[in-house]
Enzyme design. Structure first.
Site, PDB file in Angstrom:
ATOM      1  N   ASP A 250       1.634 102.167   7.789  1.00 13.70           N
ATOM      2  CA  ASP A 250       1.064 100.859   7.492  1.00 13.70           C
ATOM      3  C   ASP A 250      -0.461 100.923   7.502  1.00 13.70           C
ATOM      4  OD1 ASP A 250       1.515  97.910   7.225  1.00 13.70           O
ATOM      5  OD2 ASP A 250       0.394  97.873   9.111  1.00 13.70           O
ATOM      6  N   GLU A 309       0.793 103.599   2.905  1.00 15.49           N
ATOM      7  CA  GLU A 309       0.461 102.307   2.321  1.00 15.49           C
ATOM      8  C   GLU A 309      -1.062 102.273   2.241  1.00 15.49           C
ATOM      9  OE1 GLU A 309       0.648  97.487   3.100  1.00 15.49           O
ATOM     10  OE2 GLU A 309       0.047  98.914   4.653  1.00 15.49           O
TER      11      GLU A 309
END
Length: 588
Positions: A250, A309
């Site tokens: 993330d 990401e």
């Protein structure tokens, strides 16, 4: 005149894939013990990730095992056979760590514990084991940019006050102004408002500020501190020892900030995919972190991977995250944000493939996830809708385009990501009452629109029941009444359904040598609005325009997203608007 088939037979696709393995018995109760990758539990595949289809499970909205209205790991475990039958290669689970849930689990209090909302560590172990027994690999979310304010480090840093060594593991800074009443710089949060929150010292007086690029409940780590790097290597080992096959990282672009945390002007507003360089994202220092992680991943058997990401200004910058000694994949957000336009889709695909080819990495493709409106809804209106929309649009149009976009994506070389429920053609739920919303960006009106709840509504499994099979106790976000007809039960066996199209597409992708891994594409001349290309033994064409287009069929139809038009004068046929077709050029 002849009507061409809309889709291959789902029965034929299933038979081509072979018999489904039997579900294993539940593992014995007890505390899960660390273990190496259970390679014997899955078929070997060299560099499996290069052409993998990976399915995202958003745990709170996938399946509820205990009837409390919230999805959990036990519920997800019962639905793993659906993913096996769908034909995916791996499952990515959004966070299920211990968390106050200020941002749906992306505010982690303990990286080595499962939140009671989702179950126990034993449930996680059982889920991983059963997924492997079904031939599915497991990827878990990792949140290294920030923790929760309830993380032990941060709680102690606040309690101990200024001078605490633990404050060095976050970005604590004195404020500006005569009394430190102004934030340390002009950065804004992704969710709107200042990226800084002021603390109160143990004696009750106003104190320093701390940085949070997201919600105030998500303080950013300072990755310049060696303890942070050491902690995350330990966290990686913990989950690798439990058997996971990889990590979705993330905010992979956000770990390192520019020295001195300089102002950026223009009120510090966040600009993603704009080409702007900002001091809090995509700093070169992140790459040393990932080189260390890659060495650790490579030390484990079973080809463990990590996917970034990484919101970067260009696909060329994204390629820097997947050099041979860094991460394995990176999400292609430039493709995700491309409208339903043939010229634009071809341009971004060409550029993406070229950028990844320079570093020897696979290109990834994705159309939906838990942070953006589902592509069924995005494509239901004008091309400039953007990644989030408040309007339901023309749902029939959106579904036609979404089905066509899916077949186009799955024909491109590389790895594809699917978001739970897209195989059912689910739209966003755009009419949620304000009182049920939980997206933190909704409560910060000067930030994002707060529309992510619309793509997070629990998915329907059956035609009937209080939550259409999601669980026995309703669902944490209300489901529309017409979702009964979109359920897995309703669509299974219907050759015209979106679910059976996905099953047929993934079966064909597994069986056909021209689909999946690789990076070679032969772009074909095509009329405006049509994107067409050839891969070994296969041709794909998608009509994004408003009118049917004459096409000379180069082989027999393998699969189509919708009914194909009648024969055209002079041979061939008409490719209808918002339709994609795959031809096999091999001899039947």
């Amino acid at each position: 005149m002849t009507e061409h088939p809309a889709a291959a037979s789902a029965t034929d696709a299933a038979e081509a894939a072979g018999p489904a393995p039997a579900s294993p018995q539940p593992p014995a109760a007890g505390t899960p013990a660390p273990r190496p990758a259970p390679d014997a539990e899955r078929a070997p595949a060299a560099e499996w990730w290069r052409g993998a289809v990976i399915y995202q499970v958003y745990p709170r909205s996938f399946a509820d095992g205990n009837g409390d209205g919230m999805g959990d790991l036990a519920g997800a475990r019962t639905r793993l056979p659906h993913l096996r039958d769908l034909g995916v290669d791996a499952v990515w689970f959004s966070p299920f760590y211990a968390s106050p849930q200020a941002d749906a689990g992306y505010d982690v209090a303990d990286y080595r514990a499962v939140d009671p909302v989702f179950g126990t560590l034993h449930d996680a172990d059982a889920l991983i084991r059963e997924a492997h027994a079904l031939g599915l690999r497991v990827i878990v979310d990792l949140v290294p940019n920030h923790s929760s304010v309830e993380h032990e480090w941060f709680r102690r840093a606040l309690a101990e006050g200024p001078g605490s060594p633990l404050r060095e593991r976050y970005h604590f800074r004195p404020g500006k102004g005569p009394k430190g009443e102004l934030p340390p710089n002009d950065w804004e949060s992704v969710f709107g408002g200042p990226a800084w929150t002021r603390t109160t010292d143990p004696d009750g007086t106003p104190g320093d500020w701390y940085l949070h690029l997201f919600a105030p409940e998500q303080p950013d780590f300072d990755w310049e501190h060696p303890a942070v790097a050491e902690e995350f290597l330990s966290v990686l080992r913990f989950w690798l020892d439990l058997g996971v096959d990889g990590f979705r990282v993330d905010v992979a672009h956000g770990l390192v900030k520019a020295p001195g945390l300089p102002d950026i002007g223009d009120s510090g507003k966040l600009r993603l995919l704009s080409g702007d360089v900002v001091p809090f994202f995509d700093q070169d220092g992140v790459h040393e972190v990932y080189r260390t992680w890659r060495a650790l991943l490579d030390s484990y058997a079973g080809e463990r991977i990590a996917v970034a990401e990484a919101w970067t200004p260009t696909v060329e910058r994204t390629a820097g995250y997947v050099r041979p000694d860094e991460l394995h994949q990176a999400f292609n957000f430039q493709y995700l944000e491309t409208p339903w336009d043939g010229g634009a889709l071809r341009a971004v695909a060409e550029r993406s493939l070229a950028a990844m080819r320079t570093v020897g990495a696979p290109t990834t493709w994705v159309l939906s996830n838990h942070d953006v409106s589902r592509h069924t809804t995005r494509f239901a209106g004008p091309a400039d809708t953007g990644l989030q929309t408040r309007e339901p649009g023309d749902r029939a149009l959106g579904l036609r385009r979404a089905r066509a976009a899916t077949l186009l994506m799955l024909a491109l070389p590389g790895s594809a990501y699917l978001y739970q429920g897209e195989e059912l053609g689910l739209p966003d739920v755009t009419g949620l009452p304000d009182e049920v919303r939980q997206d933190p960006s909704y409560f910060r009106s000067d930030g994002q629109d707060g529309l992510r709840d619309g793509c997070r509504v629990p998915i329907p499994w059956t035609r009937e029941g209080s939550s259409y099979g999601f669980g026995t106790g309703g669902s944490w976000l209300p489901q529309p009444a017409d979702w009964a007809g979109l359920s897995v039960e309703a669509q299974t066996g219907d050759p015209d359904s979106t679910l059976e199209m996905y099953r047929a597409a993934l079966a064909a992708r597994r069986a056909h040598p021209g689909l999946g891994a690789g990076d070679g594409v032969e772009w074909l001349d095509a009329p405006e609005g049509v994107v067409a290309f050839a891969r070994p033994g296969l041709v794909c064409a998608a009509n994004t325009g408003a009118a049917p287009v004459p096409f000379a069929a180069p082989g027999h139809v393998l699969l189509a997203s919708g009914p194909l038009g009648p024969d055209a004068p002079g041979g061939g046929f008409l490719l209808p608007p918002d339709t994609t077709v795959w031809w096999s050029t091999a001899t039947p």
